[in-house]
Motif scaffolding. Structure first.
Motif, PDB file in Angstrom:
ATOM      1  N   THR A 140       0.856  -1.180   0.000  1.00 44.04           N
ATOM      2  CA  THR A 140       0.000   0.000   0.000  1.00 44.04           C
ATOM      3  C   THR A 140       0.891   1.229   0.000  1.00 44.04           C
ATOM      4  OG1 THR A 140      -1.935   1.050   1.041  1.00 44.04           O
ATOM      5  CG2 THR A 140      -0.206   0.256   2.514  1.00 44.04           C
ATOM      6  N   GLU A 141       0.277   2.362  -0.232  1.00 45.37           N
ATOM      7  CA  GLU A 141       0.990   3.625  -0.129  1.00 45.37           C
ATOM      8  C   GLU A 141       0.409   4.388   1.054  1.00 45.37           C
ATOM      9  OE1 GLU A 141       2.732   6.654  -3.304  1.00 45.37           O
ATOM     10  OE2 GLU A 141       0.537   6.612  -3.305  1.00 45.37           O
ATOM     11  N   THR A 142       1.277   4.700   1.994  1.00 41.29           N
ATOM     12  CA  THR A 142       0.845   5.452   3.169  1.00 41.29           C
ATOM     13  C   THR A 142       0.882   6.932   2.825  1.00 41.29           C
ATOM     14  OG1 THR A 142       1.643   3.751   4.650  1.00 41.29           O
ATOM     15  CG2 THR A 142       1.375   5.949   5.570  1.00 41.29           C
ATOM     16  N   PRO A 199       4.156  10.742   0.670  1.00 44.63           N
ATOM     17  CA  PRO A 199       3.672   9.366   0.784  1.00 44.63           C
ATOM     18  C   PRO A 199       4.799   8.367   0.521  1.00 44.63           C
ATOM     19  CG  PRO A 199       3.088  10.279  -1.347  1.00 44.63           C
ATOM     20  CD  PRO A 199       3.782  11.371  -0.593  1.00 44.63           C
ATOM     21  N   TYR A 200       4.717   7.206   1.163  1.00 44.18           N
ATOM     22  CA  TYR A 200       5.733   6.179   0.967  1.00 44.18           C
ATOM     23  C   TYR A 200       5.072   4.805   0.875  1.00 44.18           C
ATOM     24  CZ  TYR A 200       5.243   5.444   6.006  1.00 44.18           C
ATOM     25  OH  TYR A 200       4.743   5.184   7.253  1.00 44.18           O
ATOM     26  N   LEU A 201       5.825   3.875   0.305  1.00 46.84           N
ATOM     27  CA  LEU A 201       5.317   2.522   0.087  1.00 46.84           C
ATOM     28  C   LEU A 201       5.655   1.640   1.273  1.00 46.84           C
ATOM     29  CD1 LEU A 201       6.482   2.141  -3.598  1.00 46.84           C
ATOM     30  CD2 LEU A 201       4.141   2.549  -2.813  1.00 46.84           C
ATOM     31  N   VAL A 202       4.766   0.735   1.573  1.00 47.64           N
ATOM     32  CA  VAL A 202       5.027  -0.282   2.583  1.00 47.64           C
ATOM     33  C   VAL A 202       4.272  -1.540   2.168  1.00 47.64           C
ATOM     34  CG1 VAL A 202       3.133   0.466   4.085  1.00 47.64           C
ATOM     35  CG2 VAL A 202       5.060  -0.808   5.049  1.00 47.64           C
ATOM     36  N   GLY A 203       4.855  -2.681   2.459  1.00 43.95           N
ATOM     37  CA  GLY A 203       4.175  -3.919   2.080  1.00 43.95           C
ATOM     38  C   GLY A 203       4.915  -5.124   2.594  1.00 43.95           C
ATOM     39  N   PHE A 204       4.513  -6.264   2.077  1.00 48.52           N
ATOM     40  CA  PHE A 204       5.105  -7.525   2.490  1.00 48.52           C
ATOM     41  C   PHE A 204       5.625  -8.292   1.285  1.00 48.52           C
ATOM     42  CE2 PHE A 204       2.172  -6.566   5.958  1.00 48.52           C
ATOM     43  CZ  PHE A 204       3.038  -6.667   7.035  1.00 48.52           C
ATOM     44  N   SER A 261      10.855   2.446  -5.979  1.00 42.76           N
ATOM     45  CA  SER A 261       9.640   2.126  -6.732  1.00 42.76           C
ATOM     46  C   SER A 261       8.559   3.171  -6.479  1.00 42.76           C
ATOM     47  CB  SER A 261       9.091   0.757  -6.318  1.00 42.76           C
ATOM     48  OG  SER A 261       9.986  -0.258  -6.678  1.00 42.76           O
ATOM     49  N   LYS A 262       7.625   3.222  -7.414  1.00 40.38           N
ATOM     50  CA  LYS A 262       6.426   4.034  -7.249  1.00 40.38           C
ATOM     51  C   LYS A 262       5.238   3.080  -7.129  1.00 40.38           C
ATOM     52  CE  LYS A 262       8.290   7.872  -9.881  1.00 40.38           C
ATOM     53  NZ  LYS A 262       8.325   8.571 -11.144  1.00 40.38           N
ATOM     54  N   TYR A 263       4.163   3.587  -6.551  1.00 38.79           N
ATOM     55  CA  TYR A 263       2.967   2.774  -6.335  1.00 38.79           C
ATOM     56  C   TYR A 263       2.528   2.087  -7.630  1.00 38.79           C
ATOM     57  CZ  TYR A 263      -1.742   1.522  -4.812  1.00 38.79           C
ATOM     58  OH  TYR A 263      -2.881   0.839  -4.511  1.00 38.79           O
TER      59      TYR A 263
END
Ligand SMILES: [Zn+2]
Length: 146
Positions: A68-70, A84-89, A107-109
């Motif tokens: 997701t993008e926070t 905004p920044y990316l976070v995920g698994f 990377s971008k969303y």
């Protein structure tokens, strides 16, 4: 003062993992009883409860499991500064359920998709402090690393 993410703090369980990261290796626990790999480090196996666990290296290759993008709501000043920044698994290739969190640097969303191949990178977040992150494999970033 330069902003940086929260620094890793090793405890008795995670010390071998962080020593591995500082040596540019990704180490996870393997259970001697059922042979399952697990992360994060724990005192016993999540599958069979054995306490016979040892650390071993894994490839650092995997796929995007979720992301997701926070956009807002970050409480830490560093994350506020980069929003905004990316976070995920990331699902590592060695075993289903062997999952790491990541921010997908570079990377971008719009670049990310579930199942996209990723590779481990070691990101120095402060002097002498290194964390594991995952980035899209080069072919997944429209041919160019950013
Ligand atoms: Zn086990």
């Amino acid at each position: 003062m330069t902003l940086h993410p929260p620094l890793p703090v090793a405890d008795d369980l995670s010390k071998p993992f962080w020593e591995g990261i500082n040596a540019r290796k990704l180490l996870v626990q393997r259970c001697a009883e059922c042979r399952r790999l697990q992360f994060p480090p724990d005192a016993s196996c999540a599958s069979c409860s054995s306490t016979e666990l040892s650390f071993e290296g894994v490839s650092g290759r995997g796929t995007v499991y979720s992301f997701t993008e926070t956009v807002s709501g970050a409480r830490h000043p560093y994350f506020q500064s980069i929003s905004p920044y990316l976070v995920g698994f990331v699902q590592l290739e060695e075993q289903d359920g062997l999952i790491f969190a990541s921010n997908f640097p570079g990377s971008k969303y719009a670049d990310l998709e579930i199942g996209a191949p990723v590779e481990l990178v070691f990101q120095e977040i402060a002097d002498g402090a290194v964390i594991p992150q995952f980035r899209l494999c080069a072919a997944q970033q429209n041919g160019a690393l950013r």
